[in-house]
Write an enzyme that holds these catalytic residues in place. Structure first.
Site, mmCIF file in Angstrom:
data_model
loop_
_atom_site.group_PDB
_atom_site.id
_atom_site.type_symbol
_atom_site.label_atom_id
_atom_site.label_comp_id
_atom_site.label_asym_id
_atom_site.label_seq_id
_atom_site.Cartn_x
_atom_site.Cartn_y
_atom_site.Cartn_z
ATOM 1 N N CYS A 100 0.836 -1.200 0.000
ATOM 2 C CA CYS A 100 0.000 0.000 0.000
ATOM 3 C C CYS A 100 0.874 1.255 0.000
ATOM 4 C CB CYS A 100 -0.933 0.001 1.221
ATOM 5 S SG CYS A 100 -2.019 1.443 1.201
ATOM 6 N N LYS A 153 1.523 -9.721 -0.225
ATOM 7 C CA LYS A 153 1.424 -9.029 -1.523
ATOM 8 C C LYS A 153 2.267 -7.768 -1.433
ATOM 9 C CE LYS A 153 -2.030 -7.207 -4.802
ATOM 10 N NZ LYS A 153 -2.013 -5.756 -4.637
ATOM 11 N N ASP A 173 -1.409 -4.419 -14.566
ATOM 12 C CA ASP A 173 -1.886 -4.349 -15.946
ATOM 13 C C ASP A 173 -2.366 -5.711 -16.447
ATOM 14 O OD1 ASP A 173 -0.911 -1.743 -15.772
ATOM 15 O OD2 ASP A 173 1.020 -2.293 -16.652
HETATM 16 C C1 LIG Z 1 -9.336 0.799 -6.267
HETATM 17 C C2 LIG Z 1 -8.160 -0.074 -5.910
HETATM 18 C C3 LIG Z 1 -8.043 -0.550 -4.630
HETATM 19 C C4 LIG Z 1 -6.960 -1.378 -4.281
HETATM 20 N N1 LIG Z 1 -6.913 -1.889 -3.024
HETATM 21 C C5 LIG Z 1 -5.908 -2.772 -2.699
HETATM 22 C C6 LIG Z 1 -5.899 -3.430 -1.436
HETATM 23 O O1 LIG Z 1 -6.783 -3.273 -0.597
HETATM 24 N N2 LIG Z 1 -4.862 -4.264 -1.179
HETATM 25 C C7 LIG Z 1 -3.867 -4.523 -2.092
HETATM 26 O O2 LIG Z 1 -2.959 -5.291 -1.813
HETATM 27 N N3 LIG Z 1 -3.875 -3.921 -3.301
HETATM 28 C C8 LIG Z 1 -4.877 -3.081 -3.628
HETATM 29 N N4 LIG Z 1 -4.918 -2.519 -4.871
HETATM 30 C C9 LIG Z 1 -3.884 -2.895 -5.869
HETATM 31 C C10 LIG Z 1 -4.372 -4.059 -6.745
HETATM 32 O O3 LIG Z 1 -4.607 -5.209 -5.965
HETATM 33 C C11 LIG Z 1 -3.354 -4.386 -7.867
HETATM 34 O O4 LIG Z 1 -2.169 -4.889 -7.302
HETATM 35 C C12 LIG Z 1 -3.042 -3.166 -8.714
HETATM 36 O O5 LIG Z 1 -4.236 -2.517 -9.107
HETATM 37 C C13 LIG Z 1 -2.240 -3.532 -9.957
HETATM 38 O O6 LIG Z 1 -2.971 -4.366 -10.807
HETATM 39 P P1 LIG Z 1 -3.698 -3.804 -12.154
HETATM 40 O O7 LIG Z 1 -2.706 -2.896 -12.848
HETATM 41 O O8 LIG Z 1 -4.021 -5.059 -12.933
HETATM 42 O O9 LIG Z 1 -4.898 -3.051 -11.705
HETATM 43 C C14 LIG Z 1 -5.969 -1.685 -5.237
HETATM 44 C C15 LIG Z 1 -6.084 -1.168 -6.525
HETATM 45 C C16 LIG Z 1 -7.164 -0.387 -6.880
HETATM 46 C C17 LIG Z 1 -7.263 0.125 -8.294
#
Ligand SMILES: Cc1cc2nc3c(=O)[nH]c(=O)nc-3n(C[C@H](O)[C@H](O)[C@H](O)COP(=O)(O)O)c2cc1C
Length: 346
Positions: free
Chosen positions: A110, A149, A212
Site C-alpha cells: 500500500c 502481496k 496491468d
Molecule cells: C481501487 C483499488 C483498490 C486497491 N486496493 C488494494 C488493497 O486493498 N490491497 C492490495 O494489496 N492492493 C490493492 N490494490 C492494488 C491491486 O490489488 C493491484 O495490485 C493493482 O491494481 C495492480 O494491478 P492492475 O494494474 O491489474 O490493476 C488496489 C487497486 C485499486 C485500483
C-alpha cells in the site's frame, strides 16, 4: 477458436489447492462479498477481501469486522490485513480464520501516506527483518496458508522484492503476489514483468503476478511459460467481470470466449446490482453500485448525460430508467472501453 491443448494448471498455496491460477486481487471499495461471489462464479481460483487494518480487527471495530464476512458455501476467499505489529497481526489473523478466511494475506504494497506513515504497507517491506518477524508471527498463529502481496520495492533505486520474497519463504509464507511497480511509481507507467520474473526465480513458493492484468492471452502466456504461477486480476475486471471467465476458460480448455455484447453486459451489471441490494440493503447498494453502472455504460451513445443520472442514482426506478436509456441508446462507434483508474491501496 482453440489454442494448443492445455494441461490443467494446478496451483497450491501450502495445503490449499486452488481450482484456477487466475485469482482476484484485493481492492478497497470493490472486493466486497457480492463482488467476490461473482468472481468465484466466473471461475476465479481464490478471491480476497480488501485490506483491513489489523489494529481495528483486534479492537473489534464493527466496520472492519464487517469487511471480514465470508458467507458459507461461497467458495475460497482469503482476508488481507495491513499492519506492522507482529502480535497484533497474529491476533488479527486468528480472527480472520475464525470468520472463515481460507488464507490470510499481508499488504506490503500500500503506497498511501496514511498507511506508510505508520510503518505499514510498502513502508514495512523496506525493512526485511521486520517484515519477516510479522509474517513469522502470523504463520505461527494460524493453520491456513499465510501469504503476502508486495511491490517491487520503494523506488527504482531500492528494488528488494526478491530479497523480501526469500525472507518470507524462509519463515513459512505459502505464496507471494508481486505488483510490478514500486511504491513511488504508484500506478504510473507499465508494470515490470521482467522484475516479477526475478522474484519467481528467487523462491520455490508460488509467485503470483499483478499489474496491468488486462489481456486474456497475456495471462495465459505468462502462466504457461512459467513467468509466474498465477495472476491476480484487479482493474481489468472493473465493468468487465466476464474477463475472469474468459481467462479461466482459455487456460482450462484452450478455447477463446467472445466478449459480451452490450445488452448481456448490462444484464450482468443489473444482476450484480441485485446482489449488492440483497447484501447491503437498497440505499447503500445503490450508492456502491453507481460506479459499476458508470463503468458498464462506457462507450454508450449519450454516455455523458447518462453518467450525470448515475451520479444521482438513489432509487430502483432510476436504475431501471438508466438501464432502459442505455439499452435503447446502444453502444457508440468506439464500443465499450475500460475505465481509467489510477489509484488504489496496493
Ligand atoms: C481501487 C483499488 C483498490 C486497491 N486496493 C488494494 C488493497 O486493498 N490491497 C492490495 O494489496 N492492493 C490493492 N490494490 C492494488 C491491486 O490489488 C493491484 O495490485 C493493482 O491494481 C495492480 O494491478 P492492475 O494494474 O491489474 O490493476 C488496489 C487497486 C485499486 C485500483
Amino acid at each position: 477458436m482453440t489454442v494448443n491443448a492445455p494441461a490443467r494448471p494446478a496451483l497450491r498455496f501450502g495445503t490449499l489447492e486452488l481450482s484456477s491460477p487466475v485469482l482476484i486481487a484485493p481492492m478497497v471499495g470493490i472486493t466486497d462479498a457480492p463482488c467476490r461471489e461473482l468472481a468465484l462464479e466466473f471461475g476465479a481460483g481464490l478471491v480476497s477481501t480488501e485490506m483491513v487494518a489489523a489494529e481495528a480487527v483486534v479492537r473489534s471495530v464493527d466496520a472492519s469486522l464487517h469487511l471480514l464476512d465470508f458467507p458459507s458455501g461461497m467458495g475460497p476467499a482469503g482476508a488481507q490485513l495491513v499492519g506492522c505489529d507482529p502480535s497484533v497481526m497474529a491476533d488479527a489473523a486468528q480472527v480472520c480464520v475464525e470468520r472463515g478466511a481460507v488464507t490470510v494475506d499481508v499488504n506490503l504494497g500500500c503506497p498511501v501516506r496514511k498507511v506508510v506513515g505508520r510503518g505499514s504497507g510498502a513502508a514495512l517491506a523496506r525493512d526485511v527483518p521486520a517484515t519477516a518477524a510479522v509474517l513469522r508471527a502470523m504463520v505461527d498463529a494460524v493453520t491456513v496458508p499465510v501469504t503476502a502481496k508486495m511491490r517491487l520495492g520503494w523506488d527504482t533505486g531500492s528494488i528488494n522484492a526478491p530479497e523480501v520474497a526469500r525472507a518470507l519463504a524462509d519463515v513459512g509464507v505459502s505464496a507471494i503476489t508481486v505488483h510490478g511497480r514500486t511504491r513511488c511509481q504508484g500506478y504510473a507507467g507499465d508494470a515490470d514483468w521482467a522484475q516479477i520474473a526475478r522474484v519467481k526465480e528467487a523462491v520455490d513458493i508460488p509467485v503470483i503476478g499483478s499489474g496491468d492484468v488486462e489481456a486474456v492471452d497475456l495471462i495465459v502466456k505468462r502462466i504457461r511459460s512459467g513467468v509466474v504461477d498465477g495472476v491476480v486480476i484487479a482493474r481489468g475486471m472493473l465493468g468487465n467481470f466476464w474477463m475472469i471467465r474468459q481467462a479461466t476458460h482459455l487456460l482450462a480448455t484452450g478455447e477463446r470466449l467472445d466478449d459480451l455484447d452490450f445488452a448481456t453486459r448490462m444484464a450482468l451489471c443489473r444482476r450484480h446490482l441485485d446482489m449488492l441490494i440483497a447484501y447491503h440493503g437498497e440505499q447503500r447498494a445503490l450508492r456502491i453500485g453507481r460506479k459499476y453502472v458508470a463503468w458498464t455504460i462506457k462507450g454508450c451513445n449519450g454516455a455523458a448525460r447518462l453518467r450525470a443520472m448515475v451520479q444521482d442514482l438513489d432509487s430502483l426506478d432510476m436504475l431501471d430508467t438508466i438501464f432502459d436509456c442505455a439499452l435503447s441508446a446502444g453502444l457508440g462507434p468506439q464500443g465499450w472501453f475500460r475505465p481509467v483508474f489510477t489509484s488504489g491501496e496496493g
